[in-house]
Design a protein around this motif. Structure first.
Motif, PDB file in Angstrom:
ATOM      1  N   LEU A 163       0.833  -1.199   0.000  1.00 47.50           N
ATOM      2  CA  LEU A 163       0.000   0.000   0.000  1.00 47.50           C
ATOM      3  C   LEU A 163       0.871   1.253   0.000  1.00 47.50           C
ATOM      4  N   PRO A 164       0.510   2.262  -0.750  1.00 50.88           N
ATOM      5  CA  PRO A 164       1.269   3.514  -0.686  1.00 50.88           C
ATOM      6  C   PRO A 164       1.074   4.179   0.670  1.00 50.88           C
ATOM      7  N   ILE A 165       2.173   4.671   1.247  1.00 48.70           N
ATOM      8  CA  ILE A 165       2.106   5.450   2.480  1.00 48.70           C
ATOM      9  C   ILE A 165       2.352   6.903   2.108  1.00 48.70           C
ATOM     10  N   LEU A 166       1.419   7.768   2.461  1.00 48.68           N
ATOM     11  CA  LEU A 166       1.526   9.188   2.141  1.00 48.68           C
ATOM     12  C   LEU A 166       2.550   9.816   3.092  1.00 48.68           C
ATOM     13  N   HIS A 167       3.609  10.393   2.553  1.00 44.49           N
ATOM     14  CA  HIS A 167       4.688  10.916   3.395  1.00 44.49           C
ATOM     15  C   HIS A 167       4.333  12.304   3.918  1.00 44.49           C
ATOM     16  N   ILE A 168       4.400  12.474   5.221  1.00 48.98           N
ATOM     17  CA  ILE A 168       3.955  13.722   5.835  1.00 48.98           C
ATOM     18  C   ILE A 168       4.858  14.904   5.463  1.00 48.98           C
ATOM     19  N   VAL A 169       6.126  14.658   5.184  1.00 46.29           N
ATOM     20  CA  VAL A 169       7.006  15.771   4.785  1.00 46.29           C
ATOM     21  C   VAL A 169       6.622  16.272   3.393  1.00 46.29           C
ATOM     22  N   ASP A 170       6.317  15.372   2.488  1.00 48.23           N
ATOM     23  CA  ASP A 170       5.842  15.789   1.168  1.00 48.23           C
ATOM     24  C   ASP A 170       4.529  16.561   1.292  1.00 48.23           C
ATOM     25  N   ALA A 171       3.661  16.093   2.186  1.00 47.81           N
ATOM     26  CA  ALA A 171       2.388  16.781   2.401  1.00 47.81           C
ATOM     27  C   ALA A 171       2.612  18.175   2.983  1.00 47.81           C
ATOM     28  N   ALA A 172       3.593  18.300   3.880  1.00 47.22           N
ATOM     29  CA  ALA A 172       3.906  19.613   4.452  1.00 47.22           C
ATOM     30  C   ALA A 172       4.434  20.558   3.381  1.00 47.22           C
ATOM     31  N   GLU A 173       5.278  20.053   2.496  1.00 45.81           N
ATOM     32  CA  GLU A 173       5.783  20.904   1.414  1.00 45.81           C
ATOM     33  C   GLU A 173       4.638  21.393   0.537  1.00 45.81           C
ATOM     34  N   ALA A 174       3.725  20.504   0.200  1.00 48.10           N
ATOM     35  CA  ALA A 174       2.576  20.911  -0.610  1.00 48.10           C
ATOM     36  C   ALA A 174       1.730  21.945   0.116  1.00 48.10           C
ATOM     37  N   GLU A 175       1.612  21.800   1.430  1.00 47.66           N
ATOM     38  CA  GLU A 175       0.845  22.774   2.212  1.00 47.66           C
ATOM     39  C   GLU A 175       1.545  24.125   2.230  1.00 47.66           C
ATOM     40  N   LEU A 176       2.868  24.147   2.352  1.00 45.93           N
ATOM     41  CA  LEU A 176       3.606  25.406   2.275  1.00 45.93           C
ATOM     42  C   LEU A 176       3.354  26.111   0.946  1.00 45.93           C
ATOM     43  N   LEU A 177       3.445  25.361  -0.139  1.00 50.96           N
ATOM     44  CA  LEU A 177       3.231  25.947  -1.457  1.00 50.96           C
ATOM     45  C   LEU A 177       1.797  26.452  -1.597  1.00 50.96           C
ATOM     46  N   ARG A 178       0.850  25.705  -1.031  1.00 48.16           N
ATOM     47  CA  ARG A 178      -0.549  26.142  -1.072  1.00 48.16           C
ATOM     48  C   ARG A 178      -0.724  27.468  -0.341  1.00 48.16           C
ATOM     49  N   LEU A 179       0.060  27.660   0.718  1.00 42.91           N
ATOM     50  CA  LEU A 179       0.003  28.904   1.485  1.00 42.91           C
ATOM     51  C   LEU A 179       0.760  30.042   0.819  1.00 42.91           C
ATOM     52  N   GLY A 180       1.401  29.755  -0.309  1.00 43.28           N
ATOM     53  CA  GLY A 180       2.142  30.784  -1.020  1.00 43.28           C
ATOM     54  C   GLY A 180       3.573  30.960  -0.563  1.00 43.28           C
ATOM     55  N   VAL A 181       4.081  29.998   0.205  1.00 41.57           N
ATOM     56  CA  VAL A 181       5.464  30.042   0.689  1.00 41.57           C
ATOM     57  C   VAL A 181       6.330  29.259  -0.282  1.00 41.57           C
ATOM     58  N   THR A 182       7.268  29.910  -0.900  1.00 35.07           N
ATOM     59  CA  THR A 182       8.143  29.262  -1.873  1.00 35.07           C
ATOM     60  C   THR A 182       9.446  28.824  -1.205  1.00 35.07           C
ATOM     61  N   PRO A 183      10.201  27.918  -1.853  1.00 36.71           N
ATOM     62  CA  PRO A 183      11.425  27.408  -1.231  1.00 36.71           C
ATOM     63  C   PRO A 183      12.359  28.521  -0.755  1.00 36.71           C
ATOM     64  N   GLY A 184      12.919  28.289   0.413  1.00 35.25           N
ATOM     65  CA  GLY A 184      13.771  29.261   1.081  1.00 35.25           C
ATOM     66  C   GLY A 184      13.818  28.912   2.551  1.00 35.25           C
ATOM     67  N   PRO A 185      14.131  29.874   3.418  1.00 33.25           N
ATOM     68  CA  PRO A 185      14.249  29.579   4.850  1.00 33.25           C
ATOM     69  C   PRO A 185      12.889  29.427   5.528  1.00 33.25           C
ATOM     70  N   ILE A 186      12.721  28.326   6.207  1.00 29.43           N
ATOM     71  CA  ILE A 186      11.498  28.073   6.975  1.00 29.43           C
ATOM     72  C   ILE A 186      11.898  27.614   8.371  1.00 29.43           C
ATOM     73  N   GLY A 187      11.038  27.874   9.338  1.00 29.48           N
ATOM     74  CA  GLY A 187      11.230  27.353  10.676  1.00 29.48           C
ATOM     75  C   GLY A 187      10.642  25.953  10.759  1.00 29.48           C
ATOM     76  N   LEU A 188      11.217  25.150  11.611  1.00 33.58           N
ATOM     77  CA  LEU A 188      10.738  23.781  11.799  1.00 33.58           C
ATOM     78  C   LEU A 188      10.686  23.473  13.282  1.00 33.58           C
ATOM     79  N   MET A 189       9.489  23.200  13.768  1.00 35.44           N
ATOM     80  CA  MET A 189       9.300  22.738  15.132  1.00 35.44           C
ATOM     81  C   MET A 189       8.912  21.270  15.098  1.00 35.44           C
ATOM     82  N   GLY A 190       9.373  20.500  16.055  1.00 35.79           N
ATOM     83  CA  GLY A 190       9.051  19.086  16.090  1.00 35.79           C
ATOM     84  C   GLY A 190       9.586  18.466  17.359  1.00 35.79           C
ATOM     85  N   THR A 191       9.408  17.173  17.490  1.00 35.49           N
ATOM     86  CA  THR A 191       9.981  16.476  18.629  1.00 35.49           C
ATOM     87  C   THR A 191      11.503  16.439  18.485  1.00 35.49           C
TER      88      THR A 191
END
Length: 238
Positions: A100-128
């Protein structure tokens, strides 16, 4: 449009999984029950702690993750979403163990950034601490032009890890102040947006005033990826 169910490998933590199901429902373009995505939630909070496994020699979560995948396979699911960022440290082993394909959350986050109008460059990352130590985002996004700014060790200890722990303990309102402060510090260092790269963090951030800069909710990003897989693209930005 596929009629197969979406499998959701959850319980990491339970509240984040429940929020994923809520957002999956609200973001789907539907007018009646039958328009929604069939989904099976496997919520197993007994999965060993992913951060402890990666950085402190804790129990390996992979057997429990594979047990959940087998359950979703048996339920007839056609794809799997995992609303836990740190669990993606075992992505390759999980994907190798299932057709089964597993949807990768990092790819989904990148798509969400682009949807928000944020293009590649410096981003903050919070996580465990586990997600940051495994460099899940940095290694996957750097070849695509993204630079991840992360909290320093003192900020993790004082702000991010306690904020995540508050959400896991169902004290969501108490999580807002430390998590919001950590996000603001990343923007002050040059981040043009902040990725909420732990699925507890969006719950804490949503408990207080909206932040004055773009934030990427990885729960929403993964929900939109699942909706795209199912062919039910949302027509509204709820």
């Amino acid at each position: 449009m596929t009629e197969q169910s979406l499998g959701v490998l959850g319980g990491m933590g339970p509240l984040a999984s429940a929020q994923f199901m809520l957002r999956l429902t609200l973001l789907t373009d539907a007018a009646r029950d039958q328009d929604h995505i069939p989904a099976v939630l496997w919520s197993d909070p007994r999965v060993p702690d992913r951060t402890a496994a990666r950085i402190a020699g804790g129990e390996d979560p992979l057997p429990a993750l594979l047990r959940g995948i087998r359950g979703l396979e048996a339920a007839g699911c056609g794809a799997i979403a995992i609303p836990c960022n740190t669990a993606h440290g075992w992505f390759d082993a999980m994907q190798a163990a299932t057709p089964l394909p597993i949807l990768h959350i990092v790819d989904a986050a990148e798509a969400e950034l682009l949807r928000l109008g944020v293009t590649p460059g410096p981003i903050g990352l919070m996580g465990t601490a586990g997600t940051l130590a495994m460099r899940l985002y940095q290694e996957r996004l750097a070849p695509r032009g993204w630079t991840c700014l992360v909290p320093d060790e003192a900020e993790m200890t004082r702000l991010v890890s306690p904020g995540i722990a508050e959400v896991k303990a169902n004290r969501v309102a108490e999580a807002y102040a430390p998590l919001a402060e950590a996000a603001q510090l990343l923007v002050a260092r040059g981040a043009r947006a902040v990725v909420l790269g732990c699925t507890e963090i969006p719950l804490g951030i949503a408990a207080g005033p909206a932040l004055p800069f773009p934030v990427c909710d990885t729960i929403d990003g993964l929900a939109r990826a699942a909706i795209g897989w199912a062919g039910r693209a949302a027509s509204h930005p709820m």
